[in-house]
Every structure is written in structure tokens, then in C-alpha cells.
Design a protein around this motif. Structure first.
Motif, PDB file in Angstrom:
ATOM      1  N   UNK A 153      -4.507 -25.421  33.779  1.00 41.03           N
ATOM      2  CA  UNK A 153      -4.918 -24.845  32.639  1.00 41.03           C
ATOM      3  C   UNK A 153      -6.288 -25.050  32.508  1.00 41.03           C
ATOM      4  N   UNK A 154      -6.911 -26.113  32.608  1.00 45.18           N
ATOM      5  CA  UNK A 154      -8.471 -26.344  32.666  1.00 45.18           C
ATOM      6  C   UNK A 154      -9.077 -25.587  33.835  1.00 45.18           C
ATOM      7  N   UNK A 155      -8.498 -25.341  35.058  1.00 45.63           N
ATOM      8  CA  UNK A 155      -9.263 -24.403  35.984  1.00 45.63           C
ATOM      9  C   UNK A 155      -9.064 -23.301  35.450  1.00 45.63           C
ATOM     10  N   UNK A 156      -8.175 -22.728  34.885  1.00 40.94           N
ATOM     11  CA  UNK A 156      -8.203 -21.118  34.467  1.00 40.94           C
ATOM     12  C   UNK A 156      -9.262 -21.156  33.386  1.00 40.94           C
ATOM     13  N   UNK A 157      -9.513 -22.236  32.637  1.00 42.00           N
ATOM     14  CA  UNK A 157     -10.476 -22.104  31.310  1.00 42.00           C
ATOM     15  C   UNK A 157     -11.778 -21.926  31.951  1.00 42.00           C
ATOM     16  N   UNK A 158     -12.066 -22.546  32.828  1.00 37.17           N
ATOM     17  CA  UNK A 158     -13.441 -22.505  33.892  1.00 37.17           C
ATOM     18  C   UNK A 158     -13.620 -21.210  34.140  1.00 37.17           C
ATOM     19  N   UNK A 159     -12.535 -20.335  34.575  1.00 37.95           N
ATOM     20  CA  UNK A 159     -12.694 -19.110  35.372  1.00 37.95           C
ATOM     21  C   UNK A 159     -13.280 -18.131  33.981  1.00 37.95           C
ATOM     22  N   UNK A 160     -12.804 -18.522  33.065  1.00 39.90           N
ATOM     23  CA  UNK A 160     -13.397 -17.322  31.830  1.00 39.90           C
ATOM     24  C   UNK A 160     -14.898 -17.331  32.065  1.00 39.90           C
ATOM     25  N   UNK A 161     -15.462 -18.471  32.030  1.00 41.21           N
ATOM     26  CA  UNK A 161     -16.964 -18.263  32.075  1.00 41.21           C
ATOM     27  C   UNK A 161     -17.456 -17.711  33.474  1.00 41.21           C
ATOM     28  N   UNK A 162     -16.569 -17.869  34.496  1.00 40.76           N
ATOM     29  CA  UNK A 162     -17.040 -17.675  35.741  1.00 40.76           C
ATOM     30  C   UNK A 162     -17.057 -16.106  35.513  1.00 40.76           C
ATOM     31  N   UNK A 163     -16.009 -15.336  35.025  1.00 42.36           N
ATOM     32  CA  UNK A 163     -15.777 -14.196  34.973  1.00 42.36           C
ATOM     33  C   UNK A 163     -16.962 -13.412  34.314  1.00 42.36           C
ATOM     34  N   UNK A 164     -17.149 -14.154  33.154  1.00 40.62           N
ATOM     35  CA  UNK A 164     -18.258 -13.571  32.190  1.00 40.62           C
ATOM     36  C   UNK A 164     -19.639 -13.218  32.724  1.00 40.62           C
ATOM     37  N   UNK A 165     -20.071 -13.856  33.767  1.00 38.66           N
ATOM     38  CA  UNK A 165     -21.070 -13.366  34.537  1.00 38.66           C
ATOM     39  C   UNK A 165     -21.139 -12.072  35.194  1.00 38.66           C
ATOM     40  N   UNK A 166     -20.097 -12.009  35.834  1.00 39.07           N
ATOM     41  CA  UNK A 166     -19.798 -10.709  36.493  1.00 39.07           C
ATOM     42  C   UNK A 166     -19.848  -9.718  35.310  1.00 39.07           C
ATOM     43  N   UNK A 167     -19.158  -9.780  34.223  1.00 33.25           N
ATOM     44  CA  UNK A 167     -19.093  -8.821  33.254  1.00 33.25           C
ATOM     45  C   UNK A 167     -20.529  -8.580  32.757  1.00 33.25           C
ATOM     46  N   UNK A 168     -21.353  -9.324  32.236  1.00 33.09           N
ATOM     47  CA  UNK A 168     -22.809  -9.201  31.803  1.00 33.09           C
ATOM     48  C   UNK A 168     -23.731  -8.660  32.442  1.00 33.09           C
ATOM     49  N   UNK A 169     -23.959  -9.216  33.900  1.00 30.79           N
ATOM     50  CA  UNK A 169     -25.106  -8.908  34.677  1.00 30.79           C
ATOM     51  C   UNK A 169     -24.808  -8.804  36.224  1.00 30.79           C
ATOM     52  N   UNK A 170     -23.650  -9.116  36.715  1.00 30.27           N
ATOM     53  CA  UNK A 170     -23.270  -9.015  38.049  1.00 30.27           C
ATOM     54  C   UNK A 170     -21.983  -8.453  38.521  1.00 30.27           C
ATOM     55  N   UNK A 171     -22.329  -6.994  38.631  1.00 27.39           N
ATOM     56  CA  UNK A 171     -21.185  -6.131  38.934  1.00 27.39           C
ATOM     57  C   UNK A 171     -20.376  -6.610  40.361  1.00 27.39           C
TER      58      UNK A 171
END
Length: 547
Positions: free
Chosen positions: A363-381
């Protein structure tokens, strides 16, 4: 490739030790990391004979089994590029001991008898333990075999603590020290957060808790104070303490209760109590060893204690490694809002040891992936597309994939922080999903949802509002949702009530002149700060994404 020291084959690694020492589990992980074949001697005998070990003992006796074991070891140790897990009694034969020592590197996993008993007491497939007093039998076998294990071994690894990943890294470190030509499994990656005189490095790699050479240059004196928590401490505190004390450091420690529910002023005071009781000075370095809560609280304590003491971040969760440890945001929560009491205070060093992710709950690993995905969404397609193609590798905790994702995330954040340290403009983009997400965390009660879970659901609300404004297509919203779902994250917010959401969001730190600034998506890979969303538009997005 085969590395040698004289005639010794470093590509043939042979694990010995008592039954229950973990030879098979450790051996499989060691083989996976080094890309070698794994063989369990007992399992190979079972496959060859078609019967169980207890059956062989029953028909042929222990002597007959030992003959088969010697034949199998003779065969396996002639193979190149192999990790072999042996049976506990393999060292009883002088021929086996000589054969192993001359054909490979013999590694003794030395585990105390009490731990061996706890691990094997319910195992009915170990013939030698089918006695009235198995605990005593283990003690007797240990006393008999321990000298033989030591005679046969090139390396002795003290087991019984830590997880298989930790044991493997101890083996790899020992191999590298004995044979310097033996390459380390992964190279360390280093980034720099460019803040002029306050610039600092981010080191990403494996086995970094043992790298005193990375920590010592950042210390002003030989005194450090470690802040950790009751979950991380038992796993990694002793490794870090041993590294520092071996380098001559004096170490003080405080362990906090785990979880977001304790990220408050009373718990913060426990850090100050320790610093004062230990008579720590302004020049003492505070080290935060843990996830985002420990890092935030440790950093805030460092910013406040005697008006500022140096501190180092050693994040042990994916979320902390890719986000909260970098950038200098430190804070505690208040009943009316998350992270409302804090300071911008940069660390001297961020040390992201990927090995610590091996103990991270799913569950903690998945929670961290939310922040990883965020970078792709805001500035790194491009990174977003890489995540879509490689998400399962991250969920499987492949070290190469994790190292790349952590480095790419940290590089994105470091660039933003260097341009806007105190969040006057561009840095606010890093808060995609956070305004909605913080409302979820506060509304449910801190700790009910993990931060990353709330960010994922909040990002879906932000994506929905972006769609309502005509910036994202319905297909874009579904694409984001699908990625979060694959990562094991929620894509629907809890039903707190629209009015409650708006009330909590009004306390957000991004409110300026009474207007709430939201982070939305003008397109995938392009975040935007939007301060003109009406309450009705926000309410519609919240309502659409709650279940």
C-alpha cells in the motif's frame, strides 16, 4: 562473466548454514540481482529421485542421503554462473567442504539457534527435527556444525536480522571488499539541487546506509541525532548507527510513533526533548531516517532548534524518496489543515537507499507511485509514457526501474525547486491533486488514507475540473484513471459532502487574497496554476469524482 581471485570462482556462490537460516530465500534474491542461475541442492535431489527428503531418509538412512548430496554438489559446483543453496548437513563430509572451498565462494549464513527454532518448529519436512524436543536438537546440531561451517566458509554473514534484501546486500558488500574487481550491482546516481551556497546532492542507489563516505563530508562535528519511528527503526536504525559509529560518530536517537496521526506539535516536542537531554548543539547534525512524516518533522525540528541545525534526509519510502525529502518543505499538521505549521529548510544531503523499499508495504509503495505519476502529468509527458509502459516493473520493485523512476522524479523536482524555492510561482505545480487531497486527509482524519492515496483521488478531481474547462478530453481523464488504478490507487474520493470539501479547501496554503489557486492540467504533461475556478465548478468536479 566470471571474476576470479587466484583460482577462486566468484561466479559460483555457495550458501551454507543451519536449516532455517534462509539459504533458499536469500539465494534466490542473490541470483536474481546478479543474473545467475539458482539451484537448491535438496530440491535438485528431490527432482532427480522423484521422492521427498524424508522418504530418502526413511529408505536409505542419513548415510544414503549424504552420498546423494555429495554427488549433487559435485555436479552443481562445476556449473558456471550459479548460486547454490545447500542442505544444513552438507558440511559433515570433509569431501564436500573441500569441494566447495575450491570451486566457489562459500558464504555461511550464521543465524542464532533461537531464531532457527522459531522458523522451523512447524516444518514437518525436516527429518532431523522430528523429535520430542526440537529446540534442544537444534542447539545440539548448531554446536556440532558451527565449527564446520566456519571451516568451510570464505565469508560469514551474521543473519537473523533484517530481510532477505538486506542479507543479499551484506553479501554483495563483503564480496566487493574482498575482491575489488568484483563490480557493484548498480551504480549510484547523483543529482544536485542548485540553490547556490545551499546546494546539496541527492544520492540514489543501493547499500547507501553503509556509505559513511557520503555522509561524513556533510557533518560539522562528530555528533549526530537520528530521528526515526517505531516501524523504520527496527529495520534500519542499527545499520545506520553502525556505519556512523564505525566512523567515530557519537549518535543520539529518538523514535517517534508511526503515522500521519502523530505529525503534530506534541510529537515534535519529543524531538526537542531528546536534543536538549543529549545537550545537542547548533552544530550537531540531525538525520531523519524514515518516510515523509519523519522527514517533515525532523526537518522542522532542525529548522527550529537553536534557530537552525544542519540536517540530512535518509528517506525510506518511495513517496519520501521522490518527493517529500527534496525541496526543503518541513511541517506538522493542525486540526484545521495539513502542513499548516512549518518552514522552508533545506537539507545538506538526501540519501535514497533503494534497498529500504524492499520492506515497504504494498500500500505504501502504491502511495509513492502517486507522486511519481504526478511529475509526468505536470511537466514530463515522456516520463508519463515510460510509466505507462513500465508500471508493473515498479510494482515488482525491479531495482533498475526504481532507480530510474526515482532519479527522473527527483530531477524534475530539483529543477522546479531551483527555480522557485519558496513556492512563489512554478513550484506550486508540484501540488497537483494536493488541495483536494489534503481535504480528504483532514476530513477523514489524518492517517485514514495515506497521503499518496489522497493525492491520487485529488488528482482525478483536478483532471475532472480540467475536463470541464475544456483542457482535457474524456479520453485523457480515463487515461490518468487507468494508470492510477494499475498502481493500486483510489480514483474516487470519499463522500465527505461538497460543502465540507470546499470548507477544508478554503484553509489551503495556496489561498491568496481570499482566492484558491488550484493546480490543473491544460494538457497531459502541462500543469497550470488556475485561480479563477468558481465554487460551482469545483463542486461539480468533486461531485463527479466521489463515490
Amino acid at each position: 562473466m566470471i571474476w576470479t581471485s587466484g583460482e577462486l570462482r566468484v561466479s559460483c556462490l555457495i550458501l551454507i548454514g543451519m536449516m532455517g537460516a534462509g539459504k533458499t530465500t536469500v539465494g534466490k534474491e542473490l541470483a536474481r540481482r546478479r543474473k545467475l542461475r539458482f539451484a537448491d541442492c535438496d530440491h535438485e535431489i528431490i527432482a532427480r529421485t522423484g521422492v521427498s527428503i524424508p522418504t530418502i531418509f526413511e529408505i536409505e538412512g542419513e548415510e544414503g542421503f549424504r552420498r546423494r548430496e555429495t554427488h549433487m554438489m559435485d555436479e552443481l559446483t562445476q556449473e558456471p554462473d550459479i548460486v547454490i543453496a545447500t542442505g544444513g548437513g552438507v558440511v559433515l563430509s570433509p569431501l564436500n567442504r573441500e569441494l566447495m572451498r575450491t570451486r566457489g565462494v562459500v558464504i555461511y549464513l550464521n543465524v542464532p539457534p533461537q531464531i532457527l527454532y522459531e522458523r522451523t518448529r512447524h516444518d514437518r519436512n525436516r527429518p532431523l527435527l522430528q523429535v520430542d524436543n526440537p529446540r534442544q536438537r537444534i542447539e545440539e546440531l548448531f554446536q556440532q556444525r558451527d565449527p564446520l561451517y566456519r571451516e568451510a566458509a570464505h565469508l560469514i554473514i551474521e543473519g537473523g536480522r533484517g530481510n532477505p534484501g538486506t542479507m543479499v546486500r551484506m553479501i554483495e558488500n563483503a564480496l566487493h571488499k574482498l575482491w575489488p574487481t568484483e563490480p557493484e550491482s548498480e551504480l549510484m546516481r547523483t543529482l544536485n539541487v542548485a540553490l547556490g551556497e545551499r546546494a546539496y546532492p541527492i544520492h540514489i542507489g543501493r547499500g547507501l546506509l553503509e556509505r559513511a563516505d557520503l555522509i561524513l563530508p556533510q557533518l560539522k562535528t562528530k555528533r549526530v541525532a537520528i530521528v526515526t519511528n517505531d516501524v523504520v527503526g527496527p529495520l534500519y536504525l542499527e545499520r545506520l548507527r553502525a556505519t556512523l559509529e564505525a566512523a567515530g560518530m557519537q549518535v543520539a536517537v529518538v523514535s517517534l510513533p508511526d503515522g500521519e496521526a502523530h505529525k503534530d506539535l506534541p510529537t515534535l516536542n519529543r524531538i526537542f526533548d531528546m536534543l536538549l537531554a543529549e545537550r545537542c548543539e547548533r552544530s550537531t547534525t540531525l538525520i531523519a531516517l524514515g518516510g515523509g512524516v519523519v522527514g517533515d518533522m525532523g526537518g522542522f525540528a532542525a529548522a527550529c532548534y537553536q534557530r537552525g541545525m544542519p540536517f540530512i534526509q535518509i528517506p525510506t519510502t518511495l513517496l519520501a524518496q521522490v518527493d517529500s525529502s527534496v525541496g526543503g518543505k518541513t511541517a506538522v499538521n493542525h486540526a484545521l489543515g495539513k502542513n499548516m505549521i512549518g518552514a522552508f529548510y533545506q537539507p545538506r544531503l538526501v540519501l535514497a537507499d533503494i534497498d529500504t523499499l524492499s520492506t515497504l508495504p504494498v500500500r505504501e509503495l502504491s502511495a509513492g507511485l502517486a507522486e511519481v505519476i504526478k511529475y509526468g502529468l505536470i511537466r514530463d509527458l515522456e516520463f508519463l509514457e515510460w510509466l505507462e509502459q513500465n508500471l508493473e516493473r515498479l510494482l515488482a520493485r525491479e531495482p533498475e526501474a526504481l532507480a530510474y523512476a526515482i532519479e527522473r522524479s527527483c530531477r524534475n523536482k530539483a529543477e522546479v525547486v531551483a527555480a522557485d524555492e519558496t513556492e512563489q510561482g512554478e513550484r506550486a505545480l508540484l501540488n497537483l491533486g494536493h488541495t483536494f487531497g489534503h481535504a480528504i486527509e483532514t476530513g477523514l482524519g489524518y492517517g485514514e488514507w495515506l497521503h499518496g492515496e489522497a493525492v491520487a483521488a485529488g488528482t482525478m478531481m483536478a483532471a475532472q475540473l480540467s475536463h470541464q474547462l475544456g483542457w482535457l478530453s474524456a479520453a485523457d481523464v480515463e487515461r490518468i484513471s487507468a494508470l492510477f488504478e494499475r498502481a493500486g490507487l483510489p480514483v474516487w474520493g470519499p463522500r465527505l459532502g461538497v460543502e465540507r470539501y470546499l470548507e477544508l479547501m478554503a484553509h489551503d496554503k495556496k489561498v491568496e487574497a481570499g482566492k484558491l489557486r488550484l493546480i490543473l492540467l491544460r494538457a497531459l504533461g502541462q500543469g497550470v496554476i488556475h485561480g479563477d475556478a468558481s465554487p460551482a465548478e469545483m463542486a461539480a468536479a468533486i461531485e463527479a469524482r466521489c463515490r
